[in-house]
Design a protein around this motif. Structure first.
Motif, PDB file in Angstrom:
ATOM      1  N   SER A 260       0.827  -1.205   0.000  1.00 41.11           N
ATOM      2  CA  SER A 260       0.000   0.000   0.000  1.00 41.11           C
ATOM      3  C   SER A 260       0.861   1.256   0.000  1.00 41.11           C
ATOM      4  N   VAL A 261       1.889   1.275   0.841  1.00 45.58           N
ATOM      5  CA  VAL A 261       2.773   2.440   0.911  1.00 45.58           C
ATOM      6  C   VAL A 261       3.551   2.607  -0.391  1.00 45.58           C
ATOM      7  N   LEU A 262       3.974   1.505  -0.987  1.00 44.30           N
ATOM      8  CA  LEU A 262       4.672   1.585  -2.270  1.00 44.30           C
ATOM      9  C   LEU A 262       3.782   2.184  -3.352  1.00 44.30           C
ATOM     10  N   LEU A 263       2.482   2.009  -3.216  1.00 47.89           N
ATOM     11  CA  LEU A 263       1.540   2.573  -4.179  1.00 47.89           C
ATOM     12  C   LEU A 263       1.083   3.973  -3.781  1.00 47.89           C
ATOM     13  N   GLY A 264       1.732   4.540  -2.765  1.00 54.64           N
ATOM     14  CA  GLY A 264       1.399   5.894  -2.339  1.00 54.64           C
ATOM     15  C   GLY A 264       0.083   5.996  -1.595  1.00 54.64           C
ATOM     16  N   LYS A 265      -0.329   4.910  -0.918  1.00 54.34           N
ATOM     17  CA  LYS A 265      -1.594   4.896  -0.192  1.00 54.34           C
ATOM     18  C   LYS A 265      -1.339   4.629   1.285  1.00 54.34           C
ATOM     19  N   GLU A 266      -2.381   4.836   2.100  1.00 56.80           N
ATOM     20  CA  GLU A 266      -2.251   4.515   3.517  1.00 56.80           C
ATOM     21  C   GLU A 266      -2.120   3.001   3.678  1.00 56.80           C
ATOM     22  N   PRO A 267      -1.502   2.535   4.774  1.00 52.73           N
ATOM     23  CA  PRO A 267      -1.172   1.105   4.920  1.00 52.73           C
ATOM     24  C   PRO A 267      -2.332   0.141   4.736  1.00 52.73           C
ATOM     25  N   GLY A 268      -3.533   0.512   5.170  1.00 50.30           N
ATOM     26  CA  GLY A 268      -4.642  -0.427   5.075  1.00 50.30           C
ATOM     27  C   GLY A 268      -5.502  -0.280   3.838  1.00 50.30           C
ATOM     28  N   ALA A 269      -5.071   0.519   2.887  1.00 51.73           N
ATOM     29  CA  ALA A 269      -5.921   0.826   1.732  1.00 51.73           C
ATOM     30  C   ALA A 269      -6.196  -0.387   0.847  1.00 51.73           C
ATOM     31  N   LEU A 270      -5.267  -1.343   0.806  1.00 56.46           N
ATOM     32  CA  LEU A 270      -5.409  -2.483  -0.103  1.00 56.46           C
ATOM     33  C   LEU A 270      -5.844  -3.758   0.611  1.00 56.46           C
ATOM     34  N   ALA A 271      -6.286  -3.639   1.866  1.00 61.32           N
ATOM     35  CA  ALA A 271      -6.633  -4.828   2.649  1.00 61.32           C
ATOM     36  C   ALA A 271      -7.728  -5.655   1.971  1.00 61.32           C
ATOM     37  N   ILE A 272      -8.815  -4.993   1.567  1.00 64.59           N
ATOM     38  CA  ILE A 272      -9.921  -5.721   0.929  1.00 64.59           C
ATOM     39  C   ILE A 272      -9.484  -6.291  -0.418  1.00 64.59           C
ATOM     40  N   ARG A 273      -8.663  -5.556  -1.109  1.00 65.10           N
ATOM     41  CA  ARG A 273      -8.231  -5.953  -2.456  1.00 65.10           C
ATOM     42  C   ARG A 273      -7.281  -7.148  -2.436  1.00 65.10           C
ATOM     43  N   LEU A 274      -6.494  -7.300  -1.372  1.00 60.50           N
ATOM     44  CA  LEU A 274      -5.434  -8.309  -1.371  1.00 60.50           C
ATOM     45  C   LEU A 274      -5.584  -9.389  -0.309  1.00 60.50           C
ATOM     46  N   GLU A 275      -6.537  -9.246   0.610  1.00 55.23           N
ATOM     47  CA  GLU A 275      -6.591 -10.204   1.716  1.00 55.23           C
ATOM     48  C   GLU A 275      -7.096 -11.570   1.291  1.00 55.23           C
ATOM     49  N   GLN A 276      -7.796 -11.644   0.149  1.00 56.74           N
ATOM     50  CA  GLN A 276      -8.243 -12.950  -0.333  1.00 56.74           C
ATOM     51  C   GLN A 276      -7.043 -13.751  -0.823  1.00 56.74           C
TER      52      GLN A 276
END
Length: 487
Positions: A260-276
């Motif tokens: 998420s940080v590498l993509l310039g977003k807050e740490p939890g921004a990709l949780a729903i997208r990647l947790e599966q």
């Protein structure tokens, strides 16, 4: 009419002054091995290497993450801003060698005092022989254009422009190096994410099997068919396996935060997208390893170090030029009058001047500066050599790591198959009373370790592939970065 003769005298000198003091830059020559010492045995090669190497993993999610990182990563944006900064400074450096023209206005008040021996005896404020005697205040109003030009006879400014050009190139290569690192980090963290998700799944699967075994031993113990020792042993194995779950689940979350940080977003921004849970990106079957000599032209960090060497070389010329004379031309043309109400084009005013300055005595300051710049050049050369050697090492390390991990992965695959059969046989023999319960525990533990090691090996294969592409300088020629740095 103005007399431009002084200016015309300098023009031939300016045109003939095409040389620049200081050393002319020569690209460094470093001995390069003809081929890599670590061959790619077992690694098929191909005739072309895709610049977008991550697409060889055939993972759409990874492709999208890479695309988003290129568009939004803050470190990459910072590097591109540095390119813009270097280009602006280059423009300013070029401008120092060109004539400048400024608008100039001036208001002054001057006191003129005329006296003669006759006026000494006759007092002041009279006129004798046509000469004004006494004090006279004069106001002068002036408006026009002021021109300045430093003639670069000895190439100090040209060397500064060389340094500025090399600095721009260095920042461009730095932005490409940032991109290479970014692509590698996104892919590495994504691979670790999928590997830890696989480890969570394997741990839960084995935990479920071990808990079933524990329940079976409890039933057998209540029936008087086994001892309490076997119950506690099965319970200990299940608890030990369960204790691994928090570690893997933590690693999953941390990988998502890092991406998420590498993509310039807050740490939890990709949780729903990647947790599966998803599969570990398959290792690209085809790899090409550039020759060592080709690496010098491909890796951005090597190219950046070479450009920094060029900057240091030009800086020696800039410092050397300070030992030589400096010639400046100045001119003014405009209007001048003593009364602002009479400020008309009739009151024309002009002036022209030239100056020559040359250092004579400065306590060795200029020579010390030249020695400092030469030492900095030597430092840049050593840095370049070190960068090249480190690059060669990274490629060699990546080649051997990938090659040996293939061998390890093959052996682990066989170990998992054997352990699965061992668990099945141990359970069957134990239920028939043909073997001790310890054999079941040992087999279950061995299977879990082998499966975990196999997942780790699959992750290492993909990570080593990423490291190999990164060490070969892959990925910096994407359209996005090239389009940005050329603006």
């Amino acid at each position: 009419m103005m007399n431009f003769r002084p200016v015309t005298l300098y023009i031939p000198m300016l045109l003939s002054g095409c040389f620049a003091v200081g050393p002319d830059y020569q690209p460094p020559k470093i001995p390069v091995p003809p081929q890599w010492s670590e061959t790619t045995a077992g690694t098929p090669s191909r005739t072309d290497q895709p610049d977008k190497w991550w697409k060889t993993f055939n993972d759409p999610i990874l492709d999208k993450l890479i695309s988003d990182a290129i568009a939004s990563n803050l470190d990459l944006k910072l590097a591109l801003e540095r390119v813009k900064d270097a280009r602006a400074l280059r423009t300013a450096t070029i401008a120092t060698g060109l004539p400048s023209l400024d608008a100039k206005s001036n208001v002054s008040r001057r006191l003129n005092n005329f006296s003669s021996s006759a006026s000494q005896a006759g007092g002041t404020g009279s006129a004798i022989g046509g000469f004004g005697i006494g004090n006279q205040l004069i106001n002068i109003f002036q408006m026009g254009f002021d021109a300045q030009w430093e003639l670069d006879f000895f190439g100090g400014i040209r060397r500064s422009v060389e340094a500025a050009d090399a600095t721009v190139d260095s920042e461009v290569e730095n932005s490409r190096d940032v991109l290479v690192t970014l692509l590698g980090e996104v892919a590495r963290n994504y691979i670790e994410l999928r590997a830890n998700q696989q480890l969570v799944a394997i741990t839960r699967e084995n935990l479920y099997s071990q808990q079933e075994t524990h329940e079976l031993t409890q039933i057998r113990q209540q029936a008087g068919l086994t001892s309490m020792l076997e119950v506690t042993q099965s319970q200990a194995l299940a608890a030990t396996t369960e204790a691994q779950l928090p570690n893997y689940e933590t690693a999953v979350k941390q990988s998502i935060h890092a991406i998420s940080v590498l993509l310039g977003k807050e740490p939890g921004a990709l949780a729903i997208r990647l947790e599966q849970q998803g599969a570990i990106p398959a290792v690209a079957a085809d790899v090409i390893t550039n020759l060592p000599s080709e690496l010098l032209q491909r890796r951005p960090d090597i190219r950046r170090a070479e450009r920094q060497l060029a900057v240091a070389n030009a800086s020696v010329g800039v410092a050397t030029a300070e030992l030589y004379p400096k010639v400046n031309l100045a001119a003014f043309i405009g209007l001048q009058n003593t009364t602002i109400t009479d400020f008309t084009p009739i009151g024309k005013s002009w002036s022209a001047a030239s100056s020559l300055t040359m250092p004579i005595f400065n306590w060795g300051k200029l020579n010390a500066n030249i020695k400092s710049k030469k030492a900095q050049f030597e430092q840049a050369f050593l840095t370049y050599q070190s960068t090249v050697l480190s690059a060669f090492k990274e490629v060699e390390d990546a080649l051997i790591a990938y090659s040996k991990e293939q061998e390890r992965h093959k052996a682990l695959s066989q170990a998992v198959s054997a352990n699965q059969l061992a668990v099945q046989l141990a359970n069957e023999r134990y239920q028939k009373g043909l073997t001790a319960f310890l054999d079941v525990l040992v087999s279950q533990k061995a299977l879990y370790l082998a499966q975990s090691d196999l997942v780790t090996s699959e992750s290492a294969l993909s990570s080593n592939m990423v490291a190999l592409y990164k060490s070969l300088g892959g990925g910096w020629q994407t359209e996005a970065i090239v389009g940005d740095v050329k603006k």
